[in-house]
Scaffold this motif. Sequence first.
Motif, PDB file in Angstrom:
ATOM      1  N   ASP A 286      -6.846  -5.218 -21.039  1.00 14.81           N
ATOM      2  CA  ASP A 286      -5.413  -5.137 -20.770  1.00 14.81           C
ATOM      3  C   ASP A 286      -4.650  -4.385 -21.853  1.00 14.81           C
ATOM      4  OD1 ASP A 286      -5.874  -6.556 -18.455  1.00 14.81           O
ATOM      5  OD2 ASP A 286      -5.106  -8.457 -19.228  1.00 14.81           O
ATOM      6  N   ALA A 287      -5.312  -3.455 -22.509  1.00 18.87           N
ATOM      7  CA  ALA A 287      -4.606  -2.607 -23.472  1.00 18.87           C
ATOM      8  C   ALA A 287      -3.577  -1.749 -22.756  1.00 18.87           C
ATOM      9  CB  ALA A 287      -5.589  -1.733 -24.245  1.00 18.87           C
ATOM     10  N   GLY A 288      -3.955  -1.220 -21.595  1.00 25.55           N
ATOM     11  CA  GLY A 288      -3.025  -0.481 -20.750  1.00 25.55           C
ATOM     12  C   GLY A 288      -3.055   1.017 -20.951  1.00 25.55           C
ATOM     13  N   SER A 289      -2.686   1.724 -19.894  1.00 20.52           N
ATOM     14  CA  SER A 289      -2.639   3.183 -19.940  1.00 20.52           C
ATOM     15  C   SER A 289      -1.627   3.689 -18.919  1.00 20.52           C
ATOM     16  CB  SER A 289      -4.017   3.776 -19.636  1.00 20.52           C
ATOM     17  OG  SER A 289      -4.407   3.491 -18.299  1.00 20.52           O
ATOM     18  N   ASP A 310      -2.294   3.470 -31.279  1.00 20.05           N
ATOM     19  CA  ASP A 310      -2.620   2.282 -32.080  1.00 20.05           C
ATOM     20  C   ASP A 310      -2.731   1.046 -31.188  1.00 20.05           C
ATOM     21  OD1 ASP A 310       0.022   2.134 -31.370  1.00 20.05           O
ATOM     22  OD2 ASP A 310       0.732   1.386 -33.302  1.00 20.05           O
ATOM     23  N   GLY A 311      -3.115   1.262 -29.937  1.00 23.92           N
ATOM     24  CA  GLY A 311      -3.145   0.173 -28.975  1.00 23.92           C
ATOM     25  C   GLY A 311      -4.158  -0.913 -29.317  1.00 23.92           C
ATOM     26  N   LYS A 312      -3.871  -2.114 -28.791  1.00 22.10           N
ATOM     27  CA  LYS A 312      -4.754  -3.270 -28.957  1.00 22.10           C
ATOM     28  C   LYS A 312      -4.864  -4.012 -27.630  1.00 22.10           C
ATOM     29  CE  LYS A 312      -3.839  -4.092 -33.883  1.00 22.10           C
ATOM     30  NZ  LYS A 312      -3.062  -2.861 -34.091  1.00 22.10           N
ATOM     31  N   ALA A 313      -5.845  -4.865 -27.548  1.00 29.55           N
ATOM     32  CA  ALA A 313      -6.031  -5.674 -26.347  1.00 29.55           C
ATOM     33  C   ALA A 313      -4.747  -6.432 -26.025  1.00 29.55           C
ATOM     34  CB  ALA A 313      -7.186  -6.652 -26.549  1.00 29.55           C
ATOM     35  N   ASP A 314      -4.414  -6.500 -24.753  1.00 26.10           N
ATOM     36  CA  ASP A 314      -3.279  -7.246 -24.219  1.00 26.10           C
ATOM     37  C   ASP A 314      -1.925  -6.670 -24.624  1.00 26.10           C
ATOM     38  OD1 ASP A 314      -2.324  -9.374 -22.550  1.00 26.10           O
ATOM     39  OD2 ASP A 314      -1.680 -10.431 -24.351  1.00 26.10           O
ATOM     40  N   ASP A 315      -1.880  -5.432 -25.108  1.00 28.02           N
ATOM     41  CA  ASP A 315      -0.577  -4.826 -25.407  1.00 28.02           C
ATOM     42  C   ASP A 315       0.225  -4.565 -24.137  1.00 28.02           C
ATOM     43  OD1 ASP A 315      -0.725  -4.827 -28.141  1.00 28.02           O
ATOM     44  OD2 ASP A 315      -0.863  -2.638 -28.363  1.00 28.02           O
ATOM     45  N   ARG A 316      -0.471  -4.367 -23.008  1.00 30.24           N
ATOM     46  CA  ARG A 316       0.171  -4.027 -21.725  1.00 30.24           C
ATOM     47  C   ARG A 316       0.984  -2.731 -21.866  1.00 30.24           C
ATOM     48  NH1 ARG A 316      -0.320  -8.863 -18.543  1.00 30.24           N
ATOM     49  NH2 ARG A 316      -1.932 -10.051 -19.628  1.00 30.24           N
ATOM     50  N   PHE A 317       0.394  -1.739 -22.528  1.00 34.53           N
ATOM     51  CA  PHE A 317       0.981  -0.408 -22.596  1.00 34.53           C
ATOM     52  C   PHE A 317       1.209   0.106 -21.180  1.00 34.53           C
ATOM     53  CE2 PHE A 317       0.265   4.222 -22.637  1.00 34.53           C
ATOM     54  CZ  PHE A 317       1.137   4.649 -23.628  1.00 34.53           C
ATOM     55  N   ALA A 318       2.407   0.584 -20.910  1.00 38.50           N
ATOM     56  CA  ALA A 318       2.877   1.038 -19.595  1.00 38.50           C
ATOM     57  C   ALA A 318       3.436  -0.098 -18.752  1.00 38.50           C
ATOM     58  CB  ALA A 318       1.828   1.823 -18.831  1.00 38.50           C
TER      59      ALA A 318
END
Length: 407
Positions: A286-289, A310-318
């Motif tokens: 769930d890092a997201g894109s 600099d994304g990480k797990a569960d950031d929900r990028f987007a």
Amino acid sequence: MKTGFVFKCLSCVALIVSCQSFAQQHKLLPHDGKAGDNFAFSVAIDGTTALVGSHKADAKNKEDSGAAYVYGLSAAGWQQQAKLVATPAYAHDTLGGNVALKNDMAMLGVIKRDDKGEDAGAVFAFEREANAWSQKQILTANDGKAGDAFGQSIALTERFLVIGAPHSDAPYKDSGSAYVYIRDKKAWRFHSKLTAKDGAEDDLFGISVAIDGNTILVGADLHDEIAKEAGAVYAYVFDGKKWQHQAKLMAKDGAQTDIFGVRVSLVGDTALISARRDDIAGVGVDAGSAYIFERAQGRWAQVQKLVAPDGKADDRFARGVALNKDTAVISAMHHDAKGNNAGALYVFKKRQGLWRYSSKIVAHDGAPEDRFGWNIALTDHAAIVAVPYRDERGAQSGAAYVVELPD
């Protein structure tokens, strides 16, 4: 997990902090905000006007009936100009859960409205005349039924209005639909209903909508063609009389529960599409894109995949996506730069045909669990960022930030 066509920041990850920017920020708060209002659950901006939904506000002494606030930019900064409430208002309607703004027109979604059955939904149309806002129409689906959530998504131009009803049974349970209205004699008239030809139960077609000119995008984030809940987006074009299906967009590396299409943005022949639960190899679940699709000679193709450098797990990028000609803004509501789930906004610029990471923006006073970037909207040189869980005037009273974007 996967990598796909991932675009990395050209500078090394160790230098990313130097790209972080607080930018010039203007915090918007309602004059009468209080705990639990979720002010800025939804936001829209057009030129020097901003529209902020507060779907849990208690308008007219009706619990959670909802409201929306209008702000204008003047020499004194952003100032509250109006508070919009429904007439009639009912408890738990949640007016303002979704909003759209164009020129002097504001659309407020009310997905809990019961005019066509419990939670069938509605959209309230307001207009500004001589600097005063007034309610003009209450729009409901001509075939609306209980639970449709009509108004879950809204997109607006001077000529067309698109309203998503993702829980519409069209024809399968929660397969979803979108309704298109056309401007006629200073009012909105129903024009057509869009459904996916290959729609299936629980696809949620209409969870997101976007429109620019004669093109509409409709997201179906739980569509299962590639994998369970991988998602899809449908493109339609107006031929002067009818809206015709043009393409079905899916991520080349789509996978289970990516929910591609949960948010969409469109400018000209470019689409920016969220897959906020994408699992990125080497980053986490769930890092997201977000995906860039472009249209040439009537054909859509995926051209880039954007991820947080600099994304990480569960950031929900987007979680939120917004686009203009050469700028894309993408929020990551669970980013931890200012504390757990404080949130962040990433700016990408199109240069020499490629979308390149430019900067990261966090709230200057960000705090844990704010979820800065719950929703976002973009105008020429500024973005408005929703932070409905901020405890500004009590728990989850909410706030919105207008952020001046760097050139």
